[in-house]
Design a protein around this motif. Structure first.
Motif, PDB file in Angstrom:
ATOM      1  N   GLU A 192      19.566  15.390  39.675  1.00 24.66           N
ATOM      2  CA  GLU A 192      20.744  16.212  39.962  1.00 24.66           C
ATOM      3  C   GLU A 192      22.065  15.573  39.560  1.00 24.66           C
ATOM      4  OE1 GLU A 192      20.096  13.667  43.647  1.00 24.66           O
ATOM      5  OE2 GLU A 192      18.869  14.639  42.114  1.00 24.66           O
ATOM      6  N   PHE A 193      22.064  14.263  39.253  1.00 28.99           N
ATOM      7  CA  PHE A 193      23.309  13.641  38.780  1.00 28.99           C
ATOM      8  C   PHE A 193      23.003  12.564  37.741  1.00 28.99           C
ATOM      9  CE2 PHE A 193      22.136  11.111  42.521  1.00 28.99           C
ATOM     10  CZ  PHE A 193      22.314   9.810  42.088  1.00 28.99           C
ATOM     11  N   ASP A 194      23.995  12.284  36.898  1.00 26.30           N
ATOM     12  CA  ASP A 194      23.846  11.274  35.852  1.00 26.30           C
ATOM     13  C   ASP A 194      24.133   9.881  36.415  1.00 26.30           C
ATOM     14  OD1 ASP A 194      23.115  12.581  33.433  1.00 26.30           O
ATOM     15  OD2 ASP A 194      25.113  13.486  33.345  1.00 26.30           O
ATOM     16  N   ALA A 195      23.372   8.907  35.960  1.00 25.83           N
ATOM     17  CA  ALA A 195      23.576   7.524  36.380  1.00 25.83           C
ATOM     18  C   ALA A 195      23.311   6.584  35.204  1.00 25.83           C
ATOM     19  CB  ALA A 195      22.651   7.162  37.543  1.00 25.83           C
ATOM     20  N   VAL A 196      23.984   5.452  35.214  1.00 29.50           N
ATOM     21  CA  VAL A 196      23.612   4.347  34.325  1.00 29.50           C
ATOM     22  C   VAL A 196      22.401   3.676  34.950  1.00 29.50           C
ATOM     23  CG1 VAL A 196      24.293   2.092  33.427  1.00 29.50           C
ATOM     24  CG2 VAL A 196      25.963   3.936  33.512  1.00 29.50           C
ATOM     25  N   ARG A 197      21.418   3.357  34.140  1.00 26.62           N
ATOM     26  CA  ARG A 197      20.211   2.698  34.650  1.00 26.62           C
ATOM     27  C   ARG A 197      20.122   1.278  34.094  1.00 26.62           C
ATOM     28  NH1 ARG A 197      18.075   5.634  38.919  1.00 26.62           N
ATOM     29  NH2 ARG A 197      18.524   7.830  38.512  1.00 26.62           N
ATOM     30  N   CYS A 198      20.106   0.316  34.993  1.00 23.62           N
ATOM     31  CA  CYS A 198      19.980  -1.102  34.630  1.00 23.62           C
ATOM     32  C   CYS A 198      18.564  -1.540  34.983  1.00 23.62           C
ATOM     33  CB  CYS A 198      20.987  -1.943  35.400  1.00 23.62           C
ATOM     34  SG  CYS A 198      22.685  -1.323  35.369  1.00 23.62           S
ATOM     35  N   ASN A 199      17.759  -1.822  33.983  1.00 21.33           N
ATOM     36  CA  ASN A 199      16.370  -2.236  34.178  1.00 21.33           C
ATOM     37  C   ASN A 199      16.236  -3.718  33.854  1.00 21.33           C
ATOM     38  OD1 ASN A 199      14.883   0.576  34.452  1.00 21.33           O
ATOM     39  ND2 ASN A 199      16.325   0.782  32.760  1.00 21.33           N
ATOM     40  N   LEU A 200      15.933  -4.520  34.865  1.00 17.48           N
ATOM     41  CA  LEU A 200      15.842  -5.968  34.692  1.00 17.48           C
ATOM     42  C   LEU A 200      14.377  -6.373  34.587  1.00 17.48           C
ATOM     43  CD1 LEU A 200      18.393  -6.954  37.524  1.00 17.48           C
ATOM     44  CD2 LEU A 200      18.863  -6.124  35.207  1.00 17.48           C
ATOM     45  N   VAL A 201      14.055  -7.081  33.501  1.00 13.71           N
ATOM     46  CA  VAL A 201      12.694  -7.594  33.299  1.00 13.71           C
ATOM     47  C   VAL A 201      12.796  -9.120  33.327  1.00 13.71           C
ATOM     48  CG1 VAL A 201      10.631  -7.523  31.852  1.00 13.71           C
ATOM     49  CG2 VAL A 201      12.241  -5.597  31.803  1.00 13.71           C
ATOM     50  N   PRO A 202      12.493  -9.737  34.477  1.00 13.75           N
ATOM     51  CA  PRO A 202      12.736 -11.180  34.640  1.00 13.75           C
ATOM     52  C   PRO A 202      12.077 -12.011  33.545  1.00 13.75           C
ATOM     53  CG  PRO A 202      12.247 -10.188  36.764  1.00 13.75           C
ATOM     54  CD  PRO A 202      12.007  -9.125  35.729  1.00 13.75           C
ATOM     55  N   GLY A 203      12.856 -12.945  32.993  1.00 14.04           N
ATOM     56  CA  GLY A 203      12.372 -13.833  31.955  1.00 14.04           C
ATOM     57  C   GLY A 203      12.299 -13.211  30.576  1.00 14.04           C
ATOM     58  N   VAL A 204      12.604 -11.913  30.466  1.00 17.48           N
ATOM     59  CA  VAL A 204      12.491 -11.196  29.191  1.00 17.48           C
ATOM     60  C   VAL A 204      13.840 -10.644  28.741  1.00 17.48           C
ATOM     61  CG1 VAL A 204      11.385  -9.250  28.007  1.00 17.48           C
ATOM     62  CG2 VAL A 204      10.061 -10.632  29.625  1.00 17.48           C
ATOM     63  N   GLY A 205      14.512  -9.891  29.641  1.00 17.21           N
ATOM     64  CA  GLY A 205      15.809  -9.313  29.299  1.00 17.21           C
ATOM     65  C   GLY A 205      16.081  -8.068  30.109  1.00 17.21           C
ATOM     66  N   GLU A 206      16.914  -7.188  29.576  1.00 16.78           N
ATOM     67  CA  GLU A 206      17.379  -6.016  30.305  1.00 16.78           C
ATOM     68  C   GLU A 206      17.419  -4.790  29.388  1.00 16.78           C
ATOM     69  OE1 GLU A 206      18.693  -9.800  31.754  1.00 16.78           O
ATOM     70  OE2 GLU A 206      19.517  -8.810  29.965  1.00 16.78           O
ATOM     71  N   LEU A 207      17.121  -3.626  29.965  1.00 14.71           N
ATOM     72  CA  LEU A 207      17.300  -2.351  29.266  1.00 14.71           C
ATOM     73  C   LEU A 207      18.316  -1.519  30.049  1.00 14.71           C
ATOM     74  CD1 LEU A 207      16.436  -0.150  27.124  1.00 14.71           C
ATOM     75  CD2 LEU A 207      14.879   0.690  28.915  1.00 14.71           C
ATOM     76  N   PHE A 208      19.361  -1.074  29.351  1.00 11.62           N
ATOM     77  CA  PHE A 208      20.356  -0.200  29.959  1.00 11.62           C
ATOM     78  C   PHE A 208      20.240   1.183  29.314  1.00 11.62           C
ATOM     79  CE2 PHE A 208      21.814  -4.533  30.213  1.00 11.62           C
ATOM     80  CZ  PHE A 208      22.179  -4.651  31.547  1.00 11.62           C
ATOM     81  N   VAL A 209      20.288   2.211  30.144  1.00  9.25           N
ATOM     82  CA  VAL A 209      20.216   3.590  29.673  1.00  9.25           C
ATOM     83  C   VAL A 209      21.410   4.328  30.249  1.00  9.25           C
ATOM     84  CG1 VAL A 209      18.820   5.678  29.528  1.00  9.25           C
ATOM     85  CG2 VAL A 209      17.692   3.441  29.685  1.00  9.25           C
ATOM     86  N   MET A 210      22.208   4.975  29.388  1.00 11.91           N
ATOM     87  CA  MET A 210      23.397   5.660  29.908  1.00 11.91           C
ATOM     88  C   MET A 210      23.714   6.903  29.088  1.00 11.91           C
ATOM     89  SD  MET A 210      26.351   3.006  28.640  1.00 11.91           S
ATOM     90  CE  MET A 210      25.277   1.585  28.901  1.00 11.91           C
ATOM     91  N   PRO A 211      24.190   7.953  29.768  1.00  5.99           N
ATOM     92  CA  PRO A 211      24.627   9.148  29.050  1.00  5.99           C
ATOM     93  C   PRO A 211      25.961   8.911  28.363  1.00  5.99           C
ATOM     94  CG  PRO A 211      24.960   9.433  31.399  1.00  5.99           C
ATOM     95  CD  PRO A 211      24.301   8.094  31.218  1.00  5.99           C
ATOM     96  N   THR A 212      26.183   9.602  27.255  1.00  4.29           N
ATOM     97  CA  THR A 212      27.416   9.413  26.491  1.00  4.29           C
ATOM     98  C   THR A 212      27.795  10.717  25.800  1.00  4.29           C
ATOM     99  OG1 THR A 212      28.497   7.936  24.879  1.00  4.29           O
ATOM    100  CG2 THR A 212      26.287   8.694  24.333  1.00  4.29           C
ATOM    101  N   LEU A 213      29.010  10.764  25.305  1.00  4.96           N
ATOM    102  CA  LEU A 213      29.445  11.835  24.403  1.00  4.96           C
ATOM    103  C   LEU A 213      29.581  11.217  23.021  1.00  4.96           C
ATOM    104  CD1 LEU A 213      30.603  14.798  24.053  1.00  4.96           C
ATOM    105  CD2 LEU A 213      32.864  13.711  24.210  1.00  4.96           C
ATOM    106  N   THR A 214      28.854  11.756  22.041  1.00  5.17           N
ATOM    107  CA  THR A 214      28.913  11.218  20.685  1.00  5.17           C
ATOM    108  C   THR A 214      29.427  12.293  19.722  1.00  5.17           C
ATOM    109  OG1 THR A 214      27.676  10.018  18.981  1.00  5.17           O
ATOM    110  CG2 THR A 214      26.478  11.728  20.171  1.00  5.17           C
ATOM    111  N   THR A 215      29.375  12.006  18.446  1.00  6.83           N
ATOM    112  CA  THR A 215      29.926  12.923  17.439  1.00  6.83           C
ATOM    113  C   THR A 215      29.207  14.267  17.433  1.00  6.83           C
ATOM    114  OG1 THR A 215      28.473  11.853  15.819  1.00  6.83           O
ATOM    115  CG2 THR A 215      30.746  11.081  15.910  1.00  6.83           C
ATOM    116  N   SER A 216      27.957  14.293  17.909  1.00  5.52           N
ATOM    117  CA  SER A 216      27.176  15.531  17.937  1.00  5.52           C
ATOM    118  C   SER A 216      26.972  16.056  19.355  1.00  5.52           C
ATOM    119  CB  SER A 216      25.820  15.302  17.254  1.00  5.52           C
ATOM    120  OG  SER A 216      25.186  14.155  17.784  1.00  5.52           O
ATOM    121  N   GLY A 217      27.847  15.649  20.280  1.00  8.48           N
ATOM    122  CA  GLY A 217      27.764  16.154  21.651  1.00  8.48           C
ATOM    123  C   GLY A 217      27.115  15.168  22.607  1.00  8.48           C
ATOM    124  N   ARG A 218      26.542  15.692  23.682  1.00  4.68           N
ATOM    125  CA  ARG A 218      25.907  14.890  24.718  1.00  4.68           C
ATOM    126  C   ARG A 218      24.717  14.115  24.143  1.00  4.68           C
ATOM    127  NH1 ARG A 218      24.187  14.179  30.648  1.00  4.68           N
ATOM    128  NH2 ARG A 218      22.430  12.851  30.176  1.00  4.68           N
TER     129      ARG A 218
END
Length: 417
Positions: A192-218
């Motif tokens: 029901e709402f947009d959020a930034v997602r911070c995924n932490l994988v210990p000893g490996v790194g991180e994945l971030f997922v976020m909504p944006t507005l780009t040249t072609s829209g959402r």
């Protein structure tokens, strides 16, 4: 009216140039690319901006895309369970989302910088398309009351000496890989709402997922930060965007399958939708000396460059531009001398120091009390909310994040309440 040269047309340089222009200063802006070249080029960053930084844009009436960009109302943290990614499916040891007091937004810098640059020119600003070298600035500096260097890459940065006391890392701490995509599904837990997602994988790194507005829209941004030499450090030399996306998804399937599950139908937004690289987080002396004796003042990531692990780059750039604008306006007709330049940077460092401290802490393996804090946020919504809102004001981490006793006292106050 005082004449000011701004070199570099990113978040900070353009925001500052437009702000000075609105107060009647005679501003020249130097960019190494035209607005059209920026708009049709490669993505430049991930730029999730929180409420305070967005307010600086609103104050200057530069929030042109606010009604179009997705409103990011939460910030979620997931931590992969130890050893769960090899072999078998990955489980989440921690998973929660904090609600932001004021929404965040991400606008592709190709959209924003091109639009702002055109606005600057339309309002009568002098726009010079030229990749400036130190010799150019030596020549130009004599014609201006103040030269601001906001170009964070290239030869000009070499004018600003590294500050070793404020720069604990000499090497890059993460390998970065970004992809802008269409077709990402919602997280089933909170559709029901947009959020930034911070995924932490210990000893490996991180994945971030976020909504944006780009040249072609959402769209959505998939952003891997890999520990150098580890399993995520595989993007170096990958030039083909399709191969870049394929690698991104393979790594998601292995290390963050809960995110991969909603990414099976994604495609790149455009031919310039991928980016990879790495850099060492560095704080530099803010004053650059030209061969002819003139002085220039460094802006934003020219002088304070943090790793993007805490999503602070465009926020810091906006805050730096706002601080510098205030200092310039207050200076009136007094000279922009070395003492003023140092004081102007110090005004920005008062907030930037908290960003640097927090970002450098997040690059290191978390101590036990921080793991306890992140875990507690899964059971205590006020803790999740406070953690999320500290992305807007990182100075708040001083009161509950770094010191084990302060962390314990804070958690006790929440459970007691």
């Amino acid at each position: 009216m005082r004449k000011i040269l701004v070199v570099g047309a990113g978040q900070s340089g353009l925001q500052l140039a437009l702000g000075l222009q609105s107060h009647g200063y005679e501003v020249t802006l130097m960019s190494n690319r035209t607005a059209d070249e920026i708009r049709s080029g490669r993505v430049m960053s991930t730029q999730c901006m929180f409420d305070t930084a967005l307010q600086h844009e609103r104050d200057l009436q530069l929030n042109f895309w606010e009604s179009q960009a997705p409103k990011i109302e939460g910030l979620g943290v997931s931590v992969a369970a130890p050893g769960s990614h090899d072999p078998g499916p990955t489980q989440r040891a921690i998973d929660w989302v904090g609600r932001l007091d004021g929404y965040a937004q991400s606008v592709d810098q190709r959209v924003k910088m091109a639009g702002w640059m055109e606005t600057f020119a339309q309002r009568g600003g002098q726009l010079v398309i030229h990749g400036a070298a130190v010799g150019d600035l030596d020549y130009f500096s004599r014609a201006y009351d103040l030269v601001l260097v906001a170009a964070g890459k290239g030869e000009l940065v070499s004018m600003f000496r590294r500050d070793p006391e404020r720069s604990p890392y000499a090497e890059p701490q993460r390998a970065l890989a970004v992809a802008y995509v269409h077709g990402l599904g919602p997280r089933p837990e909170h559709p029901e709402f947009d959020a930034v997602r911070c995924n932490l994988v210990p000893g490996v790194g991180e994945l971030f997922v976020m909504p944006t507005l780009t040249t072609s829209g959402r769209a959505d941004i998939l952003f891997w930060e890999g520990i150098p030499g580890g399993p995520l450090d595989v993007f170096n030399g990958v030039k083909d965007p399709a191969e870049h996306l394929s690698l991104t998804l393979e790594l998601m399937e292995k290390f963050t399958p809960w995110e991969y599950a909603r990414a099976t139908g994604v495609e790149l937004t455009d031919a310039g939708a991928t980016l990879s690289g790495r850099y060492a987080p560095t704080v530099r002396n803010p004053i650059g000396r030209l061969p002819g004796g003139g002085l220039v003042l460094g802006v934003a990531d020219v002088v304070v460059a943090n790793d993007p692990i805490t999503g602070q780059g465009s926020n810091s750039a906006s805050k730096c531009a706002a601080a510098y604008l205030g200092s310039i306006l207050e200076r009136g007709e007094e000279p922009f001398d070395e003492e003023w330049m140092q004081a102007t940077f110090d005004r920005y460092w008062a907030t930037a120091q908290h960003v640097t401290k927090w970002t450098n802490a997040m690059l290191a393996p978390p101590p036990e009390h921080v793991l306890n804090l992140i875990g507690a946020a899964g059971q205590l919504q006020p803790v999740a909310n406070r953690f999320a809102n500290a992305f807007d004001d990182p100075s708040d981490f001083e009161d509950f994040f770094y010191d084990p006793e302060k962390t314990s006292a804070y958690l006790a106050s929440v459970t007691g309440a």
